[in-house]
Design an enzyme around this catalytic site. Sequence first.
Site, mmCIF file in Angstrom:
data_model
loop_
_atom_site.group_PDB
_atom_site.id
_atom_site.type_symbol
_atom_site.label_atom_id
_atom_site.label_comp_id
_atom_site.label_asym_id
_atom_site.label_seq_id
_atom_site.Cartn_x
_atom_site.Cartn_y
_atom_site.Cartn_z
ATOM 1 N N CYS A 86 0.907 -1.337 -0.213
ATOM 2 C CA CYS A 86 0.001 0.110 -0.192
ATOM 3 C C CYS A 86 0.862 1.228 -0.121
ATOM 4 C CB CYS A 86 -1.065 -0.016 1.286
ATOM 5 S SG CYS A 86 -2.307 0.999 0.976
ATOM 6 N N HIS A 195 -3.176 -5.706 1.093
ATOM 7 C CA HIS A 195 -2.795 -5.942 2.237
ATOM 8 C C HIS A 195 -2.681 -7.354 2.670
ATOM 9 C CE1 HIS A 195 -2.386 -1.909 3.882
ATOM 10 N NE2 HIS A 195 -3.287 -1.747 3.031
ATOM 11 N N GLU A 197 -0.742 -8.844 4.819
ATOM 12 C CA GLU A 197 -0.261 -8.817 6.365
ATOM 13 C C GLU A 197 -1.811 -8.950 6.960
ATOM 14 O OE1 GLU A 197 -0.802 -4.582 5.873
ATOM 15 O OE2 GLU A 197 -0.029 -6.124 4.712
#
Length: 230
Positions: A86, A195, A197
Amino acid sequence: MKSAVLVFPGSNCDIDMYKAVEDCLGEPVEYVWYTRNNLDEFDCILLPGGFSYGDYLRPGAMAGMAPVLNAVREAAEKGKLIMGVCNGFQILTEARLLPGALRRNKSLKFRCEIVNLRVENNKTPFTSQYEEGEIIRIPIAHGDGNYYCDEETLREMKANHQVVFRYNGGNPNGSIENIAGVINKAGNVLGMMPHPERAVHEWLGSADGKRMFTSILQSWREKNGVTYRT
């Protein structure tokens, strides 16, 4: 393998990134402040999402000139693994470590949802545990994720298999050719808007991002001749 999670003024996904490494890999990980000028002790450098410097000028523009980016460039030249997510992707393009640029979403709206990605290249240190063409579910949260590059750069990237992820079944931001993630020519610097994560446990809505982190660890072990022992 020791990982660094870079932290800039305005970062807000650094904890998510740290916890993903901790939960998925159980390997050493540290927060590293943007003023640091040496990353030699780290094997993997992770640039998280957020709004570094409040997106002043352009998202990632100020962070791209932070002292730690000189150390990131040195790490890239040494072949260390670097992943920007991002705002981290925006920083890597601003620092010219990746081609192209991220512009305002075509809708001019902030998009926050889980999207489908197609794995275009599974022959990278970040994607080796996926199948080529596999569809994975990863969340996005951005207002400036519209990836753009000129036609010559796009041709070169496609010839070098630098497009790693594409949006599948809908383009949330207007990115050229649905591009969601790219890699450098050397294959050790990856940037992506979604994302991973935030997709490492099923209770988060998807665990498809976990294999990005385990791919990184596997690649590092293979490169360094490290045998895993339980």
